[in-house]
Design an enzyme around this catalytic site. Sequence first.
Site, short mmCIF file in Angstrom:
data_model
loop_
_atom_site.label_atom_id
_atom_site.label_comp_id
_atom_site.label_asym_id
_atom_site.label_seq_id
_atom_site.Cartn_x
_atom_site.Cartn_y
_atom_site.Cartn_z
N LYS A 117 0.87 -1.19 0.00
CA LYS A 117 0.00 0.00 0.00
C LYS A 117 0.89 1.23 0.00
O LYS A 117 2.00 1.20 0.54
CB LYS A 117 -0.89 0.01 1.25
CG LYS A 117 -2.12 0.87 1.10
CD LYS A 117 -3.22 0.14 0.35
CE LYS A 117 -4.45 0.97 0.19
NZ LYS A 117 -5.59 0.15 -0.25
P1 NAD Z 1 -12.89 8.40 -2.28
O1 NAD Z 1 -11.86 9.41 -2.01
O2 NAD Z 1 -13.39 8.21 -3.68
O3 NAD Z 1 -14.19 8.61 -1.38
C1 NAD Z 1 -14.15 8.81 0.00
C2 NAD Z 1 -15.43 9.56 0.36
O4 NAD Z 1 -15.53 9.66 1.77
C3 NAD Z 1 -15.47 10.97 -0.21
O5 NAD Z 1 -16.74 11.22 -0.78
C4 NAD Z 1 -15.22 11.83 1.02
O6 NAD Z 1 -15.81 13.13 0.92
C5 NAD Z 1 -15.85 11.00 2.11
N1 NAD Z 1 -15.32 11.30 3.45
C6 NAD Z 1 -14.07 11.58 3.81
N2 NAD Z 1 -13.98 11.81 5.14
C7 NAD Z 1 -15.23 11.63 5.61
C8 NAD Z 1 -15.80 11.72 6.90
N3 NAD Z 1 -15.07 12.04 7.97
N4 NAD Z 1 -17.11 11.47 7.04
C9 NAD Z 1 -17.87 11.16 5.97
N5 NAD Z 1 -17.39 11.06 4.73
C10 NAD Z 1 -16.08 11.30 4.55
O7 NAD Z 1 -12.29 7.02 -1.71
P2 NAD Z 1 -12.69 5.54 -2.09
O8 NAD Z 1 -11.77 5.09 -3.16
O9 NAD Z 1 -14.14 5.44 -2.27
O10 NAD Z 1 -12.23 4.79 -0.76
C11 NAD Z 1 -13.04 4.73 0.40
C12 NAD Z 1 -12.58 3.58 1.28
O11 NAD Z 1 -12.64 2.36 0.53
C13 NAD Z 1 -11.15 3.69 1.81
O12 NAD Z 1 -11.07 3.09 3.07
C14 NAD Z 1 -10.37 2.83 0.81
O13 NAD Z 1 -9.17 2.33 1.35
C15 NAD Z 1 -11.37 1.73 0.55
N6 NAD Z 1 -11.16 1.00 -0.69
C16 NAD Z 1 -11.16 1.63 -1.90
C17 NAD Z 1 -10.98 0.88 -3.06
C18 NAD Z 1 -11.06 1.49 -4.44
O14 NAD Z 1 -11.05 0.73 -5.42
N7 NAD Z 1 -11.16 2.78 -4.59
C19 NAD Z 1 -10.75 -0.50 -2.99
C20 NAD Z 1 -10.76 -1.12 -1.72
C21 NAD Z 1 -10.97 -0.36 -0.59
#
Ligand code: NAD
Length: 486
Positions: A117
Site C-alpha cells: 500500500k
Molecule cells: P474516495 O476518495 O473516492 O471517497 C471517500 C469519500 O468519503 C469521499 O466522498 C469523502 O468526501 C468522504 N469522506 C471523507 N472523510 C469523511 C468523513 N469524515 N465522514 C464522511 N465522509 C467522509 O475514496 P474511495 O476510493 O471510495 O475509498 C473509500 C474507502 O474504501 C477507503 O477506506 C479505501 O481504502 C477503501 N477502498 C477503496 C478501493 C477502491 O477501489 N477505490 C478498494 C478497496 C478499498
Amino acid sequence: MFRVPVGEDWMALQKEPSFRESVDLMFNRAVAMMDLPPGLEEKIRVCNATYTVRFGVRLRGQIQTFTGYRAVHSEHMEPVKGGIRYAPSVNQDEVEALAALMTYKCALVETPFGGSKGGLCIDPRQYDEHELELITRRFAYELAKRDLIHPSQNVPAPDMGTGEREMAWMADQYARMNTTDINARACVTGKPLNAGGISGRVEATGRGVEYALQEFFRHPEDIAKAGLAGTLDGKRVIVQGLGNVGYHAAKFLQEDDGCLITGIIERDGALFNPEGLNVGAVHDWIVKHGGVTGFPDANHSAEGAAVLEEECDILIPAALEGVINTENAARIRAPLIIEAANGPVTAGADDILRKKGTVIIPDMYANAGGVTVSYFEWVKNLSHIRFGRMQRRQEEARHELIVRELERLSEHLGDAWSMTPDFKSKYLRGAGELELVRSGLDDTMRIAYQSMREVWHDREDVGDLRVAAYLVSIDRVAASYRAKGL
Ligand code: NAD
C-alpha cells in the site's frame, strides 16, 4: 519486541488501538486459534519494508516538499499489490496496516499477489489538475526508480483521493522510464480504458460490495444471525462516504436490489430520509456543491457521524478507518455492517459489536472487488488482448444455430411456443469484456464468502466472519511460505 495483545485484550493497550494495532489484534485473535510455528506467525504478521520518500516539486514559484510512503507487507507472492491514497492524514502506521490487509485480502479472494500500500500526504483538493500531474509524476518516478512501481514487482491501484487520472499519469511515467518494456502498462491498475484499463474497474469495489451482500442474503442461516429476514429488497441502508466505493455500492443496491438508502454521511454532515434518498441526485449535488449541505428532500444533520447510530438494516462505512470505535460502538443499532472502507471498525469496537451480536462482513472480503478486477486488468495488460475478443462472435454464432433450430421447431408447434424477443436478443449476445468482468467478480465474491462461511459455521470456536476470514487467508499465506521452504 513489542507485541500487541491477543483478541479481547485490546483493553490492555489502555487506549483506542491505532489502525495497525487493530489489524495486528485481529490477526492475533485468529492465529491464537491456529497451529502455526511461532516463527512463521511472526513472519506473516510483520510488514517486510516501508519506503519513505520526501521530494520537492516547484509549484506557484517555490519548491514544495511532499512526503510519500510505499509499504510492502508480504512478498510470498509477487508482484505485491495495493492502492495509493492521497490524504493529509497518510502516515506510516496507516500504510502498513493497509498493506497487511492487502496481503490477507488477496489470499482470501485468490488473486496471486502479496500485499502492499502507498500514500502521499496531500490534500488533493488544494491543487489544480496540472499541479497534481506534476506531483504524481514525481512521486511515481521516485517509486519506479526503486521498483516500487513495476509490472512484476509492485503494482499500485487507486484508493482514497486517487482514481483513473492519477493511474494514467503513473503508467505513463513508468513507460517513459522503461521505454522497451513491452509489459509497461501492467505496472499499475485502475487506468482509464483508453490507457490500458479494463471495463468495470471504476465501479468494481462498489459492485463487489453489492455482490457480497447478495451472497450473504442467499444464506437464510446467516441472515437470521443478523436478526434479519427476507431479501435485500426494501432493506434500509445507511452509507458513510459517497466517493468511489460508497457511491457505486449505494447506487447498485438501490437500482438492482431494491434497497432504500435512508442515510448518506459525508464530510459536511449527513442526509436522512426514511423514505429513501435518490443516490444519483445526491451524488450530482455533491459534485456541483462540494458537499451534501443544502440538498433538498432530506433532513440535514451537521453532526454527520451521529447518523452512523441511526436505526437501519445495513450500515456501510465506505469513507475511512476508525469511524466505529470504542466511543460509539455500543450505540450502533445496525444489525449488519459491511465494511466497504478499510478498517472502519477498530479492534475495540469489533469486540463490543460482536458481544452485541452485530454481524460484520469484514473489509478484507467486502471491498475485495477492486483488487479482483485489478487482477483481471493486470492479466489483460500482460496478455495484450481484450477479454472476449477471440470468443464473442463464435459464441454468438453457436447461439444463433440453436435459436434458428428452435424457431424451425416452433413453426410446427404454434405461436405459444415461440421465443420472446427479449429472450432471443439476450441469448444471442455473446459476452463482451464487461460481462466477463462482472461474471469473474461475482464468482470471486461468492466463492470467497463461502470459504469464510464454511469456517464460521463448521468451527465451534469461530463466532464471526472476521476471524473466519483471517483463518482462511493466514492459512493460505502460511501454505505459500511453507511451499517455498521458509
Ligand atoms: P474516495 O476518495 O473516492 O471517497 C471517500 C469519500 O468519503 C469521499 O466522498 C469523502 O468526501 C468522504 N469522506 C471523507 N472523510 C469523511 C468523513 N469524515 N465522514 C464522511 N465522509 C467522509 O475514496 P474511495 O476510493 O471510495 O475509498 C473509500 C474507502 O474504501 C477507503 O477506506 C479505501 O481504502 C477503501 N477502498 C477503496 C478501493 C477502491 O477501489 N477505490 C478498494 C478497496 C478499498
